[in-house]
Scaffold this active site. Structure first.
Site, mmCIF file in Angstrom:
data_model
loop_
_atom_site.group_PDB
_atom_site.id
_atom_site.type_symbol
_atom_site.label_atom_id
_atom_site.label_comp_id
_atom_site.label_asym_id
_atom_site.label_seq_id
_atom_site.Cartn_x
_atom_site.Cartn_y
_atom_site.Cartn_z
ATOM 1 N N HIS A 119 0.861 -3.214 9.330
ATOM 2 C CA HIS A 119 2.295 -3.093 9.068
ATOM 3 C C HIS A 119 3.011 -2.408 10.220
ATOM 4 O O HIS A 119 2.406 -1.642 10.988
ATOM 5 C CB HIS A 119 2.551 -2.295 7.782
ATOM 6 C CG HIS A 119 2.186 -3.025 6.532
ATOM 7 N ND1 HIS A 119 2.931 -4.067 6.028
ATOM 8 C CD2 HIS A 119 1.139 -2.858 5.680
ATOM 9 C CE1 HIS A 119 2.359 -4.511 4.925
ATOM 10 N NE2 HIS A 119 1.279 -3.806 4.697
ATOM 11 N N HIS A 134 0.839 -1.200 0.000
ATOM 12 C CA HIS A 134 0.000 0.000 0.000
ATOM 13 C C HIS A 134 0.876 1.252 0.000
ATOM 14 O O HIS A 134 0.615 2.210 -0.739
ATOM 15 C CB HIS A 134 -0.924 0.013 1.225
ATOM 16 C CG HIS A 134 -2.150 -0.810 1.081
ATOM 17 N ND1 HIS A 134 -2.142 -2.181 1.214
ATOM 18 C CD2 HIS A 134 -3.441 -0.466 0.789
ATOM 19 C CE1 HIS A 134 -3.370 -2.643 1.025
ATOM 20 N NE2 HIS A 134 -4.168 -1.631 0.772
#
Length: 271
Positions: free
Chosen positions: A85, A38
């Site tokens: 993350h 992303h």
């Protein structure tokens, strides 16, 4: 995206542990974490857009840079907020994208010319991505990484082929060698907004229709070819089923978006 996705399955760095992290997404929880694709995508989209338009439109470069940094930062922070993350995953994704942009930027114009000039370009645009997806690193357990990678690669291949079709069959006007600098971006009016929304809705409906038809047809052909009896989710996850049907479906979507949709817009008088 391919480099980022493959790096995840090669490095096999786990996502943040829960607890203490609260994970707000469930679909990609089976994927590994490093790097954040992303963050890679957000950085690539915002900064390639900036580099591609700074000589085409007249606007303050500082403003464009701030917008690019803001967009990529917000997306990166969202990956931390959702618990998907670590900071290192995000920084790794941004760094990989920065290196790729620096390495490929001098070749952007050459790639555009190859796209429109070479009659063999569509073959490369299909064979190379399909080969890479079919030989994707094998994981110990199933995760949506391979399917997502195939979707992204196929859509990119379809868009590339679509642009080639437009140039090769002269479905669009050839650009001049030196595009004029647009000094004043036209203001957004109600008419322009309505026209844009109409074109968007027409395009989306057609793309969804093509996606559904091609997906169903490709799955039926593959099931028959490989003599699949139990046609369920597990069957669709088999390598010989998943990669071809995803690739054919989203290549068709990319071609439709770049060739068929503009032709339909022109036919309906929406251009």
């Amino acid at each position: 995206m391919y480099i980022g996705q493959v790096a995840k399955d090669i490095l096999k760095w786990p996502r943040p542990f829960s607890p203490p992290v609260v994970k707000l997404e469930k679909r990609v929880i089976a994927e590994y974490g490093m790097p954040s694709t992303h963050a890679m995508a957000a950085t690539a989209i915002s900064f390639t857009l900036l580099l591609s338009t700074m000589d085409r439109y007249q606007y303050p470069f500082a403003l464009g840079l701030v917008m690019a940094v803001t967009f990529s930062t917000l997306v990166s922070l969202s990956r931390l907020y959702t618990g998907m993350h670590t900071v290192l995953d995000v920084l790794g994704g941004i760094l990989i994208t920065a290196v790729l942009i620096v390495l490929t930027y001098p070749a952007w114009t050459l790639i555009d010319r190859l796209d429109s000039a070479s009659p063999l370009f569509p073959v490369c645009a299909i064979v190379v991505p399909f080969f890479l997806c079919y030989n994707y690193p094998v994981s110990e357990y199933y995760s949506p990484t391979r399917a997502d990678t195939t979707t992204i690669m196929a859509a990119g291949a379809g868009v590339t082929i679509g642009f080639w079709i437009n140039h090769f069959f002269q479905l669009m006007a050839e650009p001049t060698e030196a595009l004029p600098v647009i000094q004043h971006i036209p203001p957004l009016t109600a008419g322009m907004l309505v026209l844009g929304l109409t074109k968007f809705m027409v395009g989306i409906v057609l793309i969804l229709l093509v996606r559904q038809v091609v997906q169903n047809l490709s799955l039926q052909v593959l099931y028959s070819w490989f003599k699949v009896v139990t046609r369920n989710k597990e069957a669709r996850r088999r390598l010989e089923i998943e990669v071809p049907y995803k690739f054919v479906t989203y290549t068709s979507v990319g071609i439709c978006a770049t060739t068929v949709v503009p032709m339909l817009h022109r036919f309906l008088g929406l251009l």
